[in-house]
Design a protein around this motif. Sequence first.
Motif, mmCIF file in Angstrom:
data_model
loop_
_atom_site.group_PDB
_atom_site.id
_atom_site.type_symbol
_atom_site.label_atom_id
_atom_site.label_comp_id
_atom_site.label_asym_id
_atom_site.label_seq_id
_atom_site.Cartn_x
_atom_site.Cartn_y
_atom_site.Cartn_z
ATOM 1 N N LEU A 82 -1.887 8.764 6.405
ATOM 2 C CA LEU A 82 -1.397 8.142 7.631
ATOM 3 C C LEU A 82 -1.323 9.173 8.757
ATOM 4 O O LEU A 82 -1.297 10.379 8.526
ATOM 5 N N LYS B 152 2.719 -3.457 9.605
ATOM 6 C CA LYS B 152 2.103 -2.796 8.468
ATOM 7 C C LYS B 152 3.022 -1.662 8.024
ATOM 8 O O LYS B 152 3.112 -0.613 8.681
ATOM 9 N N ILE C 165 8.703 -4.940 2.662
ATOM 10 C CA ILE C 165 7.356 -4.591 3.123
ATOM 11 C C ILE C 165 6.478 -5.841 3.190
ATOM 12 O O ILE C 165 5.745 -6.059 4.157
ATOM 13 N N ASP D 18 0.834 -1.200 0.000
ATOM 14 C CA ASP D 18 0.000 0.000 0.000
ATOM 15 C C ASP D 18 0.868 1.249 0.000
ATOM 16 O O ASP D 18 1.890 1.317 0.707
ATOM 17 N N ALA E 202 1.791 5.111 0.913
ATOM 18 C CA ALA E 202 1.570 5.973 2.072
ATOM 19 C C ALA E 202 0.552 7.047 1.707
ATOM 20 O O ALA E 202 0.796 7.858 0.816
ATOM 21 N N GLU E 203 -0.575 7.052 2.379
ATOM 22 C CA GLU E 203 -1.617 8.037 2.086
ATOM 23 C C GLU E 203 -2.553 8.137 3.282
ATOM 24 O O GLU E 203 -3.084 7.128 3.758
ATOM 25 N N THR F 282 9.972 -3.044 -1.552
ATOM 26 C CA THR F 282 8.696 -3.771 -1.599
ATOM 27 C C THR F 282 8.819 -5.189 -1.052
ATOM 28 O O THR F 282 7.879 -5.699 -0.423
ATOM 29 N N ILE G 290 7.288 3.954 6.831
ATOM 30 C CA ILE G 290 7.377 3.925 5.369
ATOM 31 C C ILE G 290 8.747 3.420 4.940
ATOM 32 O O ILE G 290 9.742 3.567 5.653
ATOM 33 N N SER H 17 2.250 10.741 4.853
ATOM 34 C CA SER H 17 2.625 9.787 5.897
ATOM 35 C C SER H 17 2.378 10.325 7.300
ATOM 36 O O SER H 17 2.693 9.645 8.279
ATOM 37 N N TYR I 298 4.191 0.943 4.865
ATOM 38 C CA TYR I 298 3.664 1.563 3.655
ATOM 39 C C TYR I 298 4.812 1.956 2.730
ATOM 40 O O TYR I 298 5.917 2.264 3.187
ATOM 41 N N TYR I 299 4.519 1.943 1.452
ATOM 42 C CA TYR I 299 5.526 2.319 0.463
ATOM 43 C C TYR I 299 5.577 3.841 0.344
ATOM 44 O O TYR I 299 4.551 4.495 0.105
#
Length: 608
Positions: A402, A448, A439, A397, A399-400, A436, A432, A463, A450-451
């Motif tokens: 957060l 969890k 992750i 997922d 980063a958005e 990948t 973050i 983030s 995030y990218y």
Amino acid sequence: MSVAEGTGELVRVVALLGSAVVMVPIFRRLGLGSILGYLAAGLLIGPFGLGWFSDPTAILHVAELGVVMFLFVIGLEMQPSHLWNLRREIFGLGTVQIGVCALVLTGVLLAFGFALPVAFIGAMGFVLTSTATVVQLLGERGDLALPHGQRIISVLLFEDLLIVPLLALVAFMSPHAVEGDAVSRWQTVGVALASLGGLVAAGLWLLNPLFRILAASRAREVMTAAALLVVLGAALLMQLGGLSMAMGAFLAGVLLSESSFRHQLEADIEPFRGILLGLFFLAVGMSLDLGVVARNLPLILGGVVAMMIAKAVCIYAVARLLRASHAEALDRGVVMAQGGEFAFVLYSAAAAAGVIDAPFNASITAIVVLSMVLTPVCVLVLQRLARSSAPSMEDVDLAEGLSGNVLIIGFGRFGQVVSQALLARGYDVAIIDTDTDMIRSAAEFGFKIYYGDGRRADVLRASGAGEARVIAVCVDDRTAAKAIVELARHEFAQAKLLVRAYDRRHAVELVGQGVDYQVRETFDAAIAFGEAALRALGVDADAARETAEEVRRRDAERFVVDVTEGLRVGRHLLIGNQPKPTPLTKPQRESVALSEETAEVAARETAS
């Protein structure tokens, strides 16, 4: 001027703005980028389109100020120490790349049947990459501050310097040259050096005091006027000295890069830079003479393909020879495969000196313009191909949206250990990373991640950096860490900034950047390891612990000295003050004190 004439000029301005406002969003919507939108708009309204403008050269001269301002903004991002660290890329990589490209491109034009002097001038003009095109492409991708972006900028800077000796060489090659011109050439060199020295002197001793006085007046519009004065004044001084205007603006930016007014200057220049740079690409689009292209279609199309491929292959080969990765070398070759705006200057001077004739000047200029038009298309194709072979983002997922008390950037071995204490105490932690595979692996253990790339302001905002109380920079790349720290200090000042240092020198640099806490990634472990080695050799436990504490104490003392000396040298380089120790600021004293406190805590824990 009559009312009708004034209305006509206003119509042209409206046409320029309107064409950009319509075409650029359309091209960006199609995924083709803003540069192609500007070029298409220029071609549409230019003398070979609707014919609303008959003299694109006049617009191009004004629009070159956009390139000048862009170089000033880049200069603001490069401290003298950072520029010094790039000296090998500027003079080493730049020299090798330019030399190889010049040799091969001269051979290509010789193969097209041109004489050696003509082929050489044509090749050298094409070697001079378009700074405006490349920097705009890198800026849109967010790559300007990244290591591979910095290497490209280094070569561009060296190419900007090259225009001066090339113009001198054109004068020597002129069939009209006489021996008596030697004195005037030496005078030209002297004027150039004097202009350069005058700009450096003004930057070291005049600019910072000037901006302090203007800031005290609290007149925002005066600060904006002063910013424009610095950029245009530096450009004018270099032009009077026969040097590159863009180079003068870049140097002015470097001299102000460690000023406390840097961010204000960047904000003041940005609107003018964006508009003028867009105008530059509009003028390039207008300059594409479709009549010349039609009359010499085989030569121009063949020349564009041959020159771009040859230059891209040369750049790729040099990059690989100097140990760049395949992906970086390929990207550099495609991004820099075009000729540039300085080629127009070189070809005009060569035509005036009689080195090249008018038909060749028109044809090679059309080749350069077409190469600038095609470069964004080639980059777009490369991105599509690279995206198809990029690592899968499945189960990853972005980063958005957060939020959390702590934002951890980088979740390698170091970041994983850091997160455990925070999670154990129940703090909300956002994490973050850009790996990948890591992750997905972390998800298997209940983490969890995030990218997201912490070097980008939009990613940090997404983030939760704007609400975080602590930003922990745990990446293992010192260049990336420096970029993140610079961004976080400016954009997210409410958060405490804790940073993983790569080594002692990096730790000193971080303290100089004003971080709240830094720790060398291997220091504590190495001290404990050394103490264990003493015990293994039979040294008494108390004696081994005292020795370890003594090593910590001496290191802390040397570290304070190194930090003080580093700040003194940095300040001396910027404003040329007398060499005396600079007292540490409060955040810097706290950072050093925290390092010593950490050492004492670790020593007590080891003893227990």
